[in-house]
Scaffold this active site. Structure first.
Site, PDB file in Angstrom:
ATOM      1  N   ASN A 126       0.261   0.056   5.971  1.00  0.00           N
ATOM      2  CA  ASN A 126       0.852  -0.772   4.923  1.00  0.00           C
ATOM      3  C   ASN A 126       1.474  -1.970   5.629  1.00  0.00           C
ATOM      4  O   ASN A 126       2.339  -1.808   6.472  1.00  0.00           O
ATOM      5  CB  ASN A 126       1.929  -0.004   4.141  1.00  0.00           C
ATOM      6  CG  ASN A 126       2.596  -0.902   3.097  1.00  0.00           C
ATOM      7  OD1 ASN A 126       2.007  -1.907   2.677  1.00  0.00           O
ATOM      8  ND2 ASN A 126       3.808  -0.567   2.698  1.00  0.00           N
ATOM      9  N   GLY A 127       0.986  -3.176   5.299  1.00  0.00           N
ATOM     10  CA  GLY A 127       1.535  -4.388   5.922  1.00  0.00           C
ATOM     11  C   GLY A 127       0.418  -5.368   6.245  1.00  0.00           C
ATOM     12  O   GLY A 127      -0.690  -5.278   5.712  1.00  0.00           O
ATOM     13  N   LYS A 153       1.816  -6.416 -19.579  1.00  0.00           N
ATOM     14  CA  LYS A 153       1.950  -7.023 -18.254  1.00  0.00           C
ATOM     15  C   LYS A 153       0.833  -8.043 -18.018  1.00  0.00           C
ATOM     16  O   LYS A 153       1.012  -9.047 -17.381  1.00  0.00           O
ATOM     17  CB  LYS A 153       1.913  -5.958 -17.150  1.00  0.00           C
ATOM     18  CG  LYS A 153       2.123  -6.504 -15.752  1.00  0.00           C
ATOM     19  CD  LYS A 153       3.432  -7.245 -15.613  1.00  0.00           C
ATOM     20  CE  LYS A 153       3.596  -7.915 -14.288  1.00  0.00           C
ATOM     21  NZ  LYS A 153       4.748  -8.852 -14.277  1.00  0.00           N
ATOM     22  N   GLU A 166      11.870 -21.295 -17.734  1.00  0.00           N
ATOM     23  CA  GLU A 166      11.648 -19.939 -17.194  1.00  0.00           C
ATOM     24  C   GLU A 166      12.854 -19.053 -17.470  1.00  0.00           C
ATOM     25  O   GLU A 166      12.714 -17.908 -17.882  1.00  0.00           O
ATOM     26  CB  GLU A 166      11.356 -20.011 -15.703  1.00  0.00           C
ATOM     27  CG  GLU A 166      11.210 -18.671 -15.017  1.00  0.00           C
ATOM     28  CD  GLU A 166      10.169 -17.760 -15.644  1.00  0.00           C
ATOM     29  OE1 GLU A 166       9.337 -18.224 -16.452  1.00  0.00           O
ATOM     30  OE2 GLU A 166      10.209 -16.543 -15.370  1.00  0.00           O
ATOM     31  N   GLU A 184      12.324 -12.544 -23.533  1.00  0.00           N
ATOM     32  CA  GLU A 184      11.327 -11.465 -23.548  1.00  0.00           C
ATOM     33  C   GLU A 184      11.925 -10.102 -23.223  1.00  0.00           C
ATOM     34  O   GLU A 184      11.330  -9.090 -23.563  1.00  0.00           O
ATOM     35  CB  GLU A 184      10.171 -11.780 -22.600  1.00  0.00           C
ATOM     36  CG  GLU A 184      10.509 -11.820 -21.133  1.00  0.00           C
ATOM     37  CD  GLU A 184       9.259 -12.032 -20.274  1.00  0.00           C
ATOM     38  OE1 GLU A 184       8.174 -11.597 -20.674  1.00  0.00           O
ATOM     39  OE2 GLU A 184       9.385 -12.649 -19.219  1.00  0.00           O
ATOM     40  N   ARG A 189       2.780   2.031  -8.080  1.00  0.00           N
ATOM     41  CA  ARG A 189       2.926   0.818  -7.258  1.00  0.00           C
ATOM     42  C   ARG A 189       1.766  -0.143  -7.464  1.00  0.00           C
ATOM     43  O   ARG A 189       1.834  -1.292  -7.051  1.00  0.00           O
ATOM     44  CB  ARG A 189       2.992   1.176  -5.769  1.00  0.00           C
ATOM     45  CG  ARG A 189       4.145   2.053  -5.366  1.00  0.00           C
ATOM     46  CD  ARG A 189       3.839   2.777  -4.062  1.00  0.00           C
ATOM     47  NE  ARG A 189       3.594   1.856  -2.989  1.00  0.00           N
ATOM     48  CZ  ARG A 189       4.528   1.523  -2.076  1.00  0.00           C
ATOM     49  NH1 ARG A 189       5.728   2.037  -2.179  1.00  0.00           N
ATOM     50  NH2 ARG A 189       4.262   0.695  -1.107  1.00  0.00           N
ATOM     51  N   TRP A 220      -3.405  -1.813  -1.615  1.00  0.00           N
ATOM     52  CA  TRP A 220      -3.130  -3.032  -2.399  1.00  0.00           C
ATOM     53  C   TRP A 220      -3.648  -4.152  -1.515  1.00  0.00           C
ATOM     54  O   TRP A 220      -3.001  -4.546  -0.535  1.00  0.00           O
ATOM     55  CB  TRP A 220      -1.632  -3.147  -2.676  1.00  0.00           C
ATOM     56  CG  TRP A 220      -1.222  -4.460  -3.272  1.00  0.00           C
ATOM     57  CD1 TRP A 220      -0.818  -5.576  -2.605  1.00  0.00           C
ATOM     58  CD2 TRP A 220      -1.188  -4.815  -4.655  1.00  0.00           C
ATOM     59  NE1 TRP A 220      -0.538  -6.598  -3.468  1.00  0.00           N
ATOM     60  CE2 TRP A 220      -0.742  -6.164  -4.737  1.00  0.00           C
ATOM     61  CE3 TRP A 220      -1.484  -4.151  -5.825  1.00  0.00           C
ATOM     62  CZ2 TRP A 220      -0.592  -6.822  -5.952  1.00  0.00           C
ATOM     63  CZ3 TRP A 220      -1.330  -4.809  -7.036  1.00  0.00           C
ATOM     64  CH2 TRP A 220      -0.896  -6.135  -7.100  1.00  0.00           C
ATOM     65  N   LYS A 244      12.749 -15.517 -19.700  1.00  0.00           N
ATOM     66  CA  LYS A 244      13.262 -14.235 -19.208  1.00  0.00           C
ATOM     67  C   LYS A 244      14.213 -13.614 -20.235  1.00  0.00           C
ATOM     68  O   LYS A 244      14.112 -12.450 -20.581  1.00  0.00           O
ATOM     69  CB  LYS A 244      13.992 -14.429 -17.876  1.00  0.00           C
ATOM     70  CG  LYS A 244      13.110 -14.716 -16.695  1.00  0.00           C
ATOM     71  CD  LYS A 244      12.363 -13.520 -16.177  1.00  0.00           C
ATOM     72  CE  LYS A 244      10.968 -13.314 -16.632  1.00  0.00           C
ATOM     73  NZ  LYS A 244       9.932 -14.263 -16.612  1.00  0.00           N
ATOM     74  N   CYS A 271       0.841  -1.188   0.000  1.00  0.00           N
ATOM     75  CA  CYS A 271       0.000   0.000   0.000  1.00  0.00           C
ATOM     76  C   CYS A 271       0.883   1.247   0.000  1.00  0.00           C
ATOM     77  O   CYS A 271       2.060   1.197   0.270  1.00  0.00           O
ATOM     78  CB  CYS A 271      -0.873  -0.003   1.254  1.00  0.00           C
ATOM     79  SG  CYS A 271      -1.867  -1.476   1.398  1.00  0.00           S
ATOM     80  N   HIS A 290      18.091 -36.225 -29.407  1.00  0.00           N
ATOM     81  CA  HIS A 290      17.008 -36.586 -30.338  1.00  0.00           C
ATOM     82  C   HIS A 290      16.771 -35.511 -31.385  1.00  0.00           C
ATOM     83  O   HIS A 290      15.655 -35.329 -31.850  1.00  0.00           O
ATOM     84  CB  HIS A 290      15.726 -36.866 -29.533  1.00  0.00           C
ATOM     85  CG  HIS A 290      15.877 -38.028 -28.592  1.00  0.00           C
ATOM     86  ND1 HIS A 290      15.950 -39.335 -29.018  1.00  0.00           N
ATOM     87  CD2 HIS A 290      16.056 -38.044 -27.247  1.00  0.00           C
ATOM     88  CE1 HIS A 290      16.123 -40.129 -27.972  1.00  0.00           C
ATOM     89  NE2 HIS A 290      16.185 -39.379 -26.887  1.00  0.00           N
TER      90      HIS A 290
HETATM   91  C1  AGP Z   1       6.360 -13.507 -17.845  1.00  0.00           C
HETATM   92  O1  AGP Z   1       7.558 -12.795 -17.590  1.00  0.00           O
HETATM   93  C2  AGP Z   1       5.472 -12.789 -18.841  1.00  0.00           C
HETATM   94  N1  AGP Z   1       5.188 -11.474 -18.410  1.00  0.00           N
HETATM   95  C3  AGP Z   1       4.238 -13.616 -19.201  1.00  0.00           C
HETATM   96  O2  AGP Z   1       4.665 -14.862 -19.671  1.00  0.00           O
HETATM   97  C4  AGP Z   1       3.247 -13.873 -18.048  1.00  0.00           C
HETATM   98  O3  AGP Z   1       3.811 -14.756 -17.118  1.00  0.00           O
HETATM   99  C5  AGP Z   1       1.976 -14.504 -18.628  1.00  0.00           C
HETATM  100  O4  AGP Z   1       1.393 -13.577 -19.526  1.00  0.00           O
HETATM  101  C6  AGP Z   1       0.944 -14.869 -17.552  1.00  0.00           C
HETATM  102  O5  AGP Z   1       0.538 -13.723 -16.876  1.00  0.00           O
HETATM  103  P1  AGP Z   1      -0.286 -13.896 -15.506  1.00  0.00           P
HETATM  104  O6  AGP Z   1       0.615 -14.584 -14.543  1.00  0.00           O
HETATM  105  O7  AGP Z   1      -0.640 -12.502 -15.071  1.00  0.00           O
HETATM  106  O8  AGP Z   1      -1.509 -14.720 -15.822  1.00  0.00           O
END
Ligand code: AGP
Length: 609
Positions: free
Chosen positions: A100-101, A604, A482, A489, A27, A74, A486, A2, A505
């Site tokens: 906040n907490g 996002k 993963e 992207e 935030r 939040w 990273k 928050c 393979h």
């Molecule tokens: C991950 O770094 C990306 N931003 C993307 O793959 C993300 O994880 C995916 O779109 C799922 O988003 P969510 O966790 O908000 O559902």
């Protein structure tokens, strides 16, 4: 987290506070509110949604005040709503609090206040308890009443408190959650972080844990836990507003990478009761219901899907139940076998990913029990689930998910422990050992973060690579996916992840002289197999960056460089091994001049098909 803002001075508190809250919008929040001392009476205005909604609410009101507090929420306890928004007040409205907490013992305090003092609560929040506590202890001295109240509380809190009878004061407290005090001319401020104050002051006190602050317009006094007055050097801020939002980090992504120990601590420790048992708040499945399940589906997208891969491994291992993991965009169109004996787990940071939401609806239509692991309280996925288990990572701003991923993993482990215990497939000794090992994770991650400079040096050697392969076996292959995402992207590097055993393979045909291969070898029981895979790619000229536990130094014989992670049990290494890969991806992207927090073509939250 928050946002908190407070002002005491000679100017119009309302405008200063609203402006300060706007500086904290980055935030992430779901509601906002303000409390002002108007002629010796506290006026509170608060509502769900954007700060603009609050501004519209108070636009026509005079609200002339020189003392006030404001808040952006939040949500952690209680969905986003007008009544759950802060500030919260005691029964007669003479005390207003912003927070906040998380107050860990708010349930027992709430019961005690209702039983012994007849307090009637209006909201679902833990914060409202604080306002009533201060109210019952108030006897003409706000500072004294606050001390008595915090003495009853357990948890994390940054507080701002004002009182109708003391119109020239603000009392603030810090325990775990951040708090700063701004020092002005005939005015003083409190805030949860620096951006809210930069327009007015650059001289600050950085408040430390268990300190209490008494502010008037021309004086600021700091006290320790024993009410002893203390001295604090003034901190002079040289950052501009943009840097301040990142608390001095260059990007939100690296800031959020560093927030992982705190996010994991919040996600785990806030759920461990005094007797050591884990309380999975938000999960209401009975033992019979859990025993009824014949299958688990974990469905998500992107990074959240990669967390599901780890979840499959650990839930099958501890709860002895078959787990299928699928990307949501595939699950929803393949008429999956789902029935009322299926537990469907949706994982989503935003809780708004359309593919995941659609898959969840499909599973519900087919009779599954739906449990979601979500970071945004009150989001669509959370609202449409039967049970919700929140990650407490705090707002994740960078498009590339980091702290959400590791806290999602923590939730997978806690769900696996819970199901294993309820299904009788996990003995109490093993359960307690896992829990003790999980408690160590935040500190172990901090040790990796302390290697940041060394990883940056490695990135300097590797950032021009045009093609990168991530390989691993078992849990390492899940983390390889993963790590590869990273890098892809945020640095736009052609990066591939593949189970190391699969190389022969076909894919190994792509390995040439100086091809970069990042080999994860943290699983003790698969270590020798991984060394063989590393030898295979080395024989074809690859440059190998190994990643292993700090005691497995034999990997150095087969690798060009090695990054080590602290020793921990095989099953928990994903929360550790992903961190060097996050840092490496960050610095490669930075060295390549990429827009790290807002990568091209990405959002996002993907709320479209
Ligand atoms: C991950 O770094 C990306 N931003 C993307 O793959 C993300 O994880 C995916 O779109 C799922 O988003 P969510 O966790 O908000 O559902």
């Amino acid at each position: 987290m928050c946002g908190i803002v407070g002002y005491v001075g000679e100017a119009n508190a309302k405008d200063i506070i609203i402006d300060g809250l706007k500086k904290l919008e980055y935030r992430g929040y779901d509601s906002s509110g303000i409390a002002l001392n108007v002629g010796g009476r506290l006026v509170v205005r608060k509502c769900k949604g954007r700060i603009a909604n609050l501004e519209n609410m108070i636009a026509e009101e005079e609200l002339s005040a020189t003392v006030g507090i404001g808040h952006t929420r939040w949500a952690t306890h209680g969905a986003p709503s007008d009544v759950n928004a802060h500030p919260h007040t005691n029964g007669d409205g003479s005390i207003a609090v912003i927070h906040n907490g998380i107050i860990e013992n708010f349930v027992e305090l709430k019961e005690w206040l209702a039983r012994d003092y007849g307090v009637q609560f209006r909201s679902e929040t833990d914060t409202e308890v604080i306002a009533h506590l201060i109210g019952i202890y108030y006897n003409g001295d706000l500072l004294d009443a606050v001390y008595k109240a915090i003495d009853k509380m357990r948890g994390a809190y940054a507080l701002g408190v004002i009182c109708a009878q003391e119109p020239d004061k603000i009392v603030a407290v810090r325990k775990e959650s951040p708090l700063v005090v701004g020092l002005g001319n005939n005015c003083n401020f409190i805030a949860s972080d620096i951006p809210a104050l930069l327009k007015h002051v650059r001289s600050l006190y950085l408040i430390e844990n268990n300190e209490v602050v008494l502010l008037t317009k021309d004086q600021v006094k700091l006290f320790d836990a024993n009410r002893k007055e203390i001295h604090r050097d003034v901190f002079h801020v040289t950052w501009d507003a943009d840097a301040a939002e990142k608390e001095g980090y260059d990007h939100f992504m690296i800031k959020e990478i560093h927030e992982q120990p705190k996010g994991l601590y919040e996600t785990l420790h806030r759920r461990i009761d005094e007797d050591g048992s884990v309380r999975l708040d938000g999960i209401n499945m009975s033992k019979d219901e859990i025993e009824k399940f014949s299958k688990v589906y974990i469905v998500a997208c992107g990074t959240a899907y990669h967390a599901g891969l780890v979840g499959k491994y650990i839930i099958e291992k501890l709860a002895k139940i078959p787990v299928e993991v699928d990307v949501a965009s595939e699950f929803r169109y393949r008429d999956p076998f789902v029935d009322d004996k299926t537990l469907f787990i949706a994982i989503s940071q935003s809780g708004e990913t359309l593919d995941t939401l659609a898959a969840l609806r499909e599973a519900k239509r087919k009779g599954a029990r739906v449990l979601s692991v979500v970071n945004v309280v009150g989001s669509s996925v959370a609202r449409e689930s039967d049970d919700v288990f929140y990650t407490w990572a705090g707002p994740e701003i960078a498009v590339a998910s980091t702290k959400a991923y590791t806290t999602q993993l923590m939730c997978m482990y806690l769900i696996a422990l819970y199901m294993g215990k309820e299904r009788g497939t996990l003995g109490s000794d093993a359960y307690n050992q896992y829990l003790n090992d999980l408690k160590e994770i935040p500190d172990l991650i901090q040790k990796i973060l302390d290697q940041e400079e060394a990883i940056y040096e490695i990135a300097k050697k590797l950032y021009k690579s045009q093609q990168v392969f991530f390989i691993g076996r078992g849990l390492d292959s899940s983390v390889a996916y993963e790590g590869s995402l990273k890098l892809k992207e945020i640095s736009y590097t052609n990066s591939f992840a593949i189970a190391a055993g699969e190389l022969k393979h076909g894919t190994i045909a792509l390995i040439e002289q100086d091809t970069l291969v990042i080999a994860l070898a943290t699983q003790d029981f698969l270590f020798e197999k991984m060394l063989s895979n590393i030898q295979e790619v080395k024989a074809r000229g690859a440059y190998v960056l190994g990643l292993a536990k700090e005691n497995n130094t034999t990997i150095e014989r087969q690798s060009d460089r090695v990054i080590y992670i602290p020793e921990c049990r095989d099953e928990l290494t994903p929360m550790l091994s992903v961190v060097p890969l996050q840092i490496l991806a960050y610095y490669i992207a930075k060295l390549r001049g990429c827009d790290i927090d807002k990568p091209k073509n990405l959002a996002k939250s993907v709320t479209v098909e």
